[in-house]
Design a protein around this motif. Structure first.
Motif, mmCIF file in Angstrom:
data_model
loop_
_atom_site.group_PDB
_atom_site.id
_atom_site.type_symbol
_atom_site.label_atom_id
_atom_site.label_comp_id
_atom_site.label_asym_id
_atom_site.label_seq_id
_atom_site.Cartn_x
_atom_site.Cartn_y
_atom_site.Cartn_z
ATOM 1 N N ARG A 146 0.839 -1.192 0.000
ATOM 2 C CA ARG A 146 0.000 0.000 0.000
ATOM 3 C C ARG A 146 0.884 1.255 0.000
ATOM 4 N N THR A 147 0.606 2.137 -0.923
ATOM 5 C CA THR A 147 1.422 3.344 -1.098
ATOM 6 C C THR A 147 1.354 4.257 0.129
ATOM 7 N N GLY A 148 2.493 4.823 0.495
ATOM 8 C CA GLY A 148 2.518 5.873 1.497
ATOM 9 C C GLY A 148 2.322 5.402 2.926
ATOM 10 N N LYS A 149 2.488 4.106 3.161
ATOM 11 C CA LYS A 149 2.455 3.599 4.534
ATOM 12 C C LYS A 149 3.792 2.919 4.812
ATOM 13 N N LEU A 150 4.318 3.091 6.001
ATOM 14 C CA LEU A 150 5.548 2.407 6.364
ATOM 15 C C LEU A 150 5.232 0.960 6.705
ATOM 16 N N VAL A 182 10.514 0.490 18.168
ATOM 17 C CA VAL A 182 10.774 1.290 16.967
ATOM 18 C C VAL A 182 9.854 0.863 15.823
ATOM 19 N N CYS A 183 9.757 -0.439 15.608
ATOM 20 C CA CYS A 183 8.959 -0.940 14.493
ATOM 21 C C CYS A 183 7.485 -0.574 14.689
ATOM 22 N N PHE A 184 6.962 -0.794 15.908
ATOM 23 C CA PHE A 184 5.543 -0.499 16.146
ATOM 24 C C PHE A 184 5.256 0.996 16.063
ATOM 25 N N THR A 185 6.164 1.800 16.627
ATOM 26 C CA THR A 185 5.951 3.253 16.598
ATOM 27 C C THR A 185 5.853 3.751 15.157
ATOM 28 N N LEU A 186 6.769 3.285 14.318
ATOM 29 C CA LEU A 186 6.762 3.749 12.925
ATOM 30 C C LEU A 186 5.502 3.300 12.192
ATOM 31 N N ARG A 187 5.139 2.024 12.377
ATOM 32 C CA ARG A 187 3.970 1.509 11.677
ATOM 33 C C ARG A 187 2.702 2.201 12.179
ATOM 34 N N ALA A 188 2.581 2.342 13.519
ATOM 35 C CA ALA A 188 1.385 2.969 14.084
ATOM 36 C C ALA A 188 1.317 4.446 13.687
ATOM 37 N N GLY A 189 2.455 5.127 13.727
ATOM 38 C CA GLY A 189 2.484 6.533 13.326
ATOM 39 C C GLY A 189 2.085 6.699 11.871
ATOM 40 N N SER A 190 2.503 5.732 11.055
ATOM 41 C CA SER A 190 2.151 5.768 9.637
ATOM 42 C C SER A 190 0.646 5.618 9.451
ATOM 43 N N LEU A 191 0.030 4.706 10.238
ATOM 44 C CA LEU A 191 -1.412 4.470 10.104
ATOM 45 C C LEU A 191 -2.219 5.624 10.700
ATOM 46 N N LEU A 192 -1.742 6.167 11.848
ATOM 47 C CA LEU A 192 -2.525 7.196 12.541
ATOM 48 C C LEU A 192 -2.291 8.594 11.983
ATOM 49 N N TYR A 193 -1.023 8.928 11.748
ATOM 50 C CA TYR A 193 -0.692 10.312 11.402
ATOM 51 C C TYR A 193 -0.135 10.453 9.997
ATOM 52 N N GLY A 194 -0.146 9.347 9.241
ATOM 53 C CA GLY A 194 0.325 9.437 7.861
ATOM 54 C C GLY A 194 1.827 9.618 7.722
ATOM 55 N N TRP A 195 2.597 9.245 8.783
ATOM 56 C CA TRP A 195 4.059 9.307 8.647
ATOM 57 C C TRP A 195 4.475 8.505 7.437
ATOM 58 N N GLN A 196 5.355 9.047 6.630
ATOM 59 C CA GLN A 196 5.876 8.258 5.527
ATOM 60 C C GLN A 196 7.232 8.749 5.085
#
Lengths: 207, 207, 207
Positions: A146-150, A182-196
């Motif tokens: 999926r584009t734009g998600k870590l 680290v892994c969960f923070t990045l993935r969750a941040g990507s899903l919640l706040y659109g981090w990419q």
């Protein structure tokens, strides 16, 4: 119970829940739930064990993970109708399972004495292949692409955190905690706040 | 020829016919027929042998299955136009191959001294992965995840019948026959009369 | 550096470029590029090594291929926007990687003393599975099953040329060159001039 066993069990449980929910979207019967739950739960670790030639494969050596996956499948079969949006829950269960599975992967590779690049790869492969198999067999677009998600990036960062942490602290528990965090923070941040990360932006998407 | 070899050969033949028909739907050439026939025919047993670390893989130890799969592919290449509905024939060949492959799986696991849950899993994996690989590579929705049809459930019941039968009769031939009979009856009944287990019914199918 | 290592490296490089371009079509980030590039680049040889029980898998024994694949991914990430049609470039990179990977496959099978049918299969499997994994994970219709193009057939002919050439010339280099030449000529001719084998022509394509 060793750390690796505990990590394998935890990843199996959470991935199995996501696989069973994918089965509910495909409207399978209870054995189909158990099949897709087991495939998702055991897939990543199985790929890891085959690549590392760890014999026997972890769930053949000790069938507890199979029992965990099947129990999770039965649980989901009788409760999935209570959920508002199953796709959102699948995504979040997957986001929780990914870091644990990455930790199980780096730990197994470290135990068998692999080099740094192979430890990284085994973390990524153990984390990513379970969900990938689930999505391919359930005929869905893989979460991983999926584009734009870590996703792979989060797995990679987690595995990297494990290695970096290991340079500074001698405690394997701390390194595994760093990996998961680290892994969960990045993935969750990507899903919640659109981090990419910057993604490749073509002029026309499918030319 | 041992029982296991005979079962492997029979499953290979019938799965190869189904794979070659899938190749005809994708309009491949004769080598493409042989590729998809071989992948379908050898896929399940290969997954089983890799998981059980049986070395070498059965069709490397003895290339007869390869010859069977290629012969089936050639046969289908020249006769598939005679069939009325290829999708129906694929489904029925698959329904015939599944029980035989399940029997080959439980038998191989028993021979290598596996525990009861692993015997069940190996039956299911050997039965299901050939058709799954065929459908994924041919870009079709896997037969295995079609709603309201017994597939993994039939494989599971067949493998279970093998184990239960083994408790009462000491004959391996009888147990394998029970496995094939139960699995085929359930799958065929599902296709002909709509037999099914209760399936998960969501409020909205893809929410 | 042995011939096999050189072939593995070359196939890895070209397949990795094609995998990274597939990642650009899916608009992944740079780690996603490296993941899909590595999967494509290492997939075929990994399947070969698992089937032949070559231990450890080639890129675990020597992580150079991983470094090559990741470098290729970075390169593509920063230059893919310069390309006119990425799908055409993927197809041609794949067409270049296929013959080299087939050569790496037949060579590895010969080294481990396999019989003629297994050498053929290993050539085809090493050549085809990398691109197949790329297309399945990237959720595209596999290049391998596109109607009216030589793909598996080109791989088969290349592997056959290696074996036939070996009967007449004792030089392994010559045989590998024959393999690459035949396979590439057929694949390129198919893409440029529509060369094809007779394909199965059903009355209605998807009945």
């Amino acid at each position: 119970m060793t750390i690796l066993t505990a990590l394998d069990y935890a990843a199996v449980l959470v991935f199995a829940l996501s696989g069973a929910l994918a089965a509910s979207r495909a409207q399978l019967d209870i054995v189909g739930f158990a099949f897709l739950a087991s495939l998702t739960a055991l897939g990543g670790g199985t790929v890891r064990d085959l690549l590392l030639d760890r014999n026997p494969v972890f769930w053949i050596a000790d069938p507890t993970p199979l029992a965990i996956a099947c129990t999770a499948a039965v649980l989901v079969f009788f409760t999935a109708h209570l959920l508002e949006s199953r796709q959102a829950v699948i995504t979040w269960l997957d986001a929780l399972a990914l870091p644990i599975a990455v930790a199980a992967g780096v730990r197994a590779a470290t135990e068998t004495g692999q080099s740094v690049p192979i430890i990284l790869i085994m973390g990524i492969a153990t984390g990513c292949f379970g969900g990938l198999l689930r999505d391919i067999v359930a005929n869905e677009v893989p979460l991983l692409i999926r584009t734009g998600k870590l996703y792979v990036t989060a797995a990679f960062a987690g595995a990297g955190a494990y290695l970096v942490s290991g340079l500074f602290w001698p405690s394997d528990m701390l390194s595994l905690a760093a990996c998961i965090l680290v892994c969960f923070t990045l993935r969750a941040g990507s899903l919640l706040y659109g981090w990419q990360m910057p993604v490749y932006k073509p002029r026309s998407p499918r030319s």
